[in-house]
Enzyme design. Structure first.
Site, PDB file in Angstrom:
ATOM      1  CE  LYS A 279       1.574  -2.898   5.263  1.00 17.74           C
ATOM      2  NZ  LYS A 279       1.526  -1.915   4.195  1.00 17.74           N
TER       3      LYS A 279
ATOM      4  CG  LEU B  10      -1.334   7.563   6.227  1.00 13.76           C
ATOM      5  CD1 LEU B  10      -2.271   7.011   7.303  1.00 13.76           C
ATOM      6  CD2 LEU B  10      -1.029   6.507   5.197  1.00 13.76           C
TER       7      LEU B  10
ATOM      8  N   GLY C  16       8.578  -6.450   2.800  1.00 14.52           N
ATOM      9  CA  GLY C  16       9.648  -5.769   3.519  1.00 14.52           C
ATOM     10  C   GLY C  16      10.956  -6.004   2.786  1.00 14.52           C
ATOM     11  N   GLY C  17      11.295  -5.101   1.865  1.00 14.92           N
ATOM     12  CA  GLY C  17      12.576  -5.179   1.172  1.00 14.92           C
ATOM     13  C   GLY C  17      12.639  -6.205   0.060  1.00 14.92           C
TER      14      GLY C  17
ATOM     15  CG  ASN D 215       2.948  -0.182   7.717  1.00 10.35           C
ATOM     16  OD1 ASN D 215       3.669   0.551   7.049  1.00 10.35           O
ATOM     17  ND2 ASN D 215       1.651   0.013   7.839  1.00 10.35           N
TER      18      ASN D 215
ATOM     19  CB  CYS E 162      -3.097   4.950  13.037  1.00  4.41           C
ATOM     20  SG  CYS E 162      -4.696   4.165  13.175  1.00  4.41           S
TER      21      CYS E 162
ATOM     22  CB  SER F  43      -0.885  -0.019   1.249  1.00  3.68           C
ATOM     23  OG  SER F  43      -1.545   1.223   1.396  1.00  3.68           O
TER      24      SER F  43
ATOM     25  CB  ILE G 244       3.978   9.929   2.890  1.00  3.51           C
ATOM     26  CG1 ILE G 244       5.199   9.283   2.209  1.00  3.51           C
ATOM     27  CG2 ILE G 244       3.001  10.501   1.858  1.00  3.51           C
ATOM     28  CD1 ILE G 244       5.870  10.062   1.148  1.00  3.51           C
TER      29      ILE G 244
ATOM     30  N   GLY H  14      12.466  -0.982   2.570  1.00  2.00           N
ATOM     31  CA  GLY H  14      13.471  -1.384   1.600  1.00  2.00           C
ATOM     32  C   GLY H  14      14.373  -2.496   2.132  1.00  2.00           C
TER      33      GLY H  14
END
Ligand SMILES: Cc1cc2nc3c(=O)[nH]c(=O)nc-3n(C[C@H](O)[C@H](O)[C@H](O)COP(=O)(O)O)c2cc1C
Length: 312
Positions: A178, A87, A256-257, A205, A144, A31, A85, A230
């Site tokens: 997630k 969201l 994840g990467g 995440n 969150c 996402s 970012i 990454g």
């Protein structure tokens, strides 16, 4: 804008099943890491003909519109990046009116990612998104804080279970939870989500990270901290996927990467049923398809049977 031909009937028929939804293969996007609407504008119909993923996961939407965090929003690390970012999105109404019709043109099933600042807000999002025919599955981004309790929903098994119990009656569609890697015991959170009605879990995440301005020593990112993604997080993600897969029966979507078919195979060997590609798509927008091809060429002997990789 000219009408986009609907290539869905044959392309939607797949050989791989995730939560009862037929996909052509096991490679999704993470996402927020592939803007399919911008890519459609940049690449035109070529994007639809060679869409890089077997299902498309939207960026996370919230009930109300959000501007996102102040810039700078990215910091490159030696093996990945930190993003802050925040969201940015049009909110539920804007998403349904503007983005959903465009995402519905994609030749693969659509997963919509939602985040609520509390259980009621999450339930409203799940109800409104879940009733749309264009949507095949929902992903709950629980990284969150719950404004009702101050706790990060996905960091705590009990909070996660309460959220699932609240939203489960709102839709019959598959719910993917997630998971955040910033939890003491992601396996316990996954088990709680499964008991409360989740159909799948996805992880990881981003990990919480920070970068300092080289001259001022102040936080570089506008949001002060951000999420590390990454190759830098792949070993951590792989361990968490293995830990979670040993605790649940529902499908696990590992990420994840992941930057190659071998990495994807490793996640599947660790117990993932499907994988997602995130940061690698910033380097190569076609990475999802390349990774799917490489994965298929490895001809996996079974869900947990692949040979581990050496090195990067
Ligand atoms: C720029 C950026 C934006 C992201 N936005 C979201 C998001 O909106 N919702 C979400 O659940 N995860 C988001 N993620 C997390 C990714 O989906 C993924 O879980 C994470 O980056 C790990 O995978 P990767 O190492 O392959 O990137 C974002 C990651 C990045 C790098």
């Amino acid at each position: 804008m000219p009408a986009i031909p609907d290539p869905t009937p044959s392309a939607r028929q797949g050989t791989f099943e995730l939560c009862g939804v037929s996909l052509r293969g096991p490679v999704l996007n993470g996402s927020g890491t592939f803007d399919a609407i911008a890519a459609r504008r940049a690449f035109g119909d070529a994007l639809l003909e060679r869409f890089p993923f077997d299902a498309f996961v939207s960026k996370t939407i919230t009930l109300e519109p959000r501007q996102g965090n102040a810039p700078p929003r990215l910091w490159e690390t030696p093996a990945g990046m930190i993003n802050s970012i925040g969201l940015p999105n049009k909110g539920l109404d804007g998403f349904l009116a503007t983005d959903l019709p465009e995402l519905a043109q994609l030749p693969v099933p659509l997963v919509v990612s939602v985040m609520g600042l509390g259980r009621d807000e999450l339930a409203r999002l799940v109800g409104a998104v879940g009733e749309r025919d264009e949507v095949s599955m929902l992903e709950l981004n629980v990284s969150c804080p719950n404004v009702e309790t101050g706790l990060i929903m996905g960091a705590d098994p009990a909070e996660t279970a309460l959220a699932l119990e609240r939203v489960r009656p709102e839709t019959a569609k598959p719910l993917i939870v997630k998971l955040t890697p910033n939890a003491t015991d992601p396996g316990a959170v996954a088990a709680a989500a499964e008991s409360a009605g989740a159909d799948a879990v996805s992880l990881v995440n981003t990990l919480k990270g920070m970068a300092l301005h080289p001259e001022t020593g102040e936080p570089w990112l506008g949001g002060r901290t951000g999420g590390l993604s990454g190759p830098a997080i792949r070993a951590i993600a792989l361990e968490q996927v293995a830990a979670v897969a040993s605790r649940v029966e529902i499908p696990v979507i590992g990420m994840g990467g992941i930057a190659s078919g071998r990495h994807a195979a490793d996640f599947m060997a660790a117990g993932a049923s499907a994988v997602a590609v995130g940061t690698e798509s910033f380097r190569d927008p076609a990475a999802g398809r390349r990774i799917a091809t490489e994965l298929a060429e490895l001809s996996l002997p079974g869900r947990r049977g692949a040979t581990p990789s050496r090195g990067v």
